[in-house]
Write an enzyme that holds these catalytic residues in place. Structure first.
Site: not given
Length: 153
Positions: A47, A63, A67, A84, A116
């Site tokens: 992500g 994303e 990746e 938060p 990886e």
């Protein structure tokens, strides 16, 4: 001249996370090993940050591909995570997506900020970065509910 409008209060960053789970008797989840801090060297769900001109789903697809080299045909929005303290870099809200795929059809490759990429047991993953353990728990719950619904006429 058009007046520019800006907010006077702080705004959180928005990210996406993509939980990819296999269609197997013992399901596995696709994880990346983080290349950079925070949590460098730890496993995480693929992500990253949403760009200003893209939709949430487009960001999730981008994303995931950047990746892992994976393209998922169907993504379903899983849940929004916004505690938060979930990211030490600052206030971040993440929209998580879920997809089930056949791992035999994939060619994995670690790229971008992933050192990886690999498959891990969905029920017993390694220690995870951020609040990704909570995200996986939500994915497991959703998959259990969907499987129960399929079995119940």
């Amino acid at each position: 001249m058009k007046k520019k409008f800006t907010y006077d209060f702080p705004r959180p960053a928005v990210t996406v996370d993509v939980v990819i789970v296999t269609h197997e008797k013992k399901p596995r989840v696709l994880l990346i090993r983080r290349k950079h801090d925070p949590f460098a060297g730890m496993w995480a769900i693929p992500g990253g940050h949403v760009e200003m001109e893209e939709t949430l789903e487009a960001a999730a697809r981008r994303e995931l591909f950047e990746e892992t080299g994976v393209r998922a045909s169907k993504l379903e929005q899983l849940h929004t995570f916004g505690d938060p303290g979930r990211d030490p870099r600052g206030r971040t809200i993440s929209v998580a997506y879920l997809a089930q795929i056949d791992p035999r059809k994939l060619k994995l490759r670690a790229a971008d900020d992933a050192a990886e990429v690999g498959w891990h047991d969905l029920r017993h993953p390694p220690p995870l970065a951020f609040d990704h353990g909570e995200i996986l728990a939500s994915a497991r719950s959703r998959l259990r509910s969907e499987n129960a619904a399929r079995k119940d006429p």
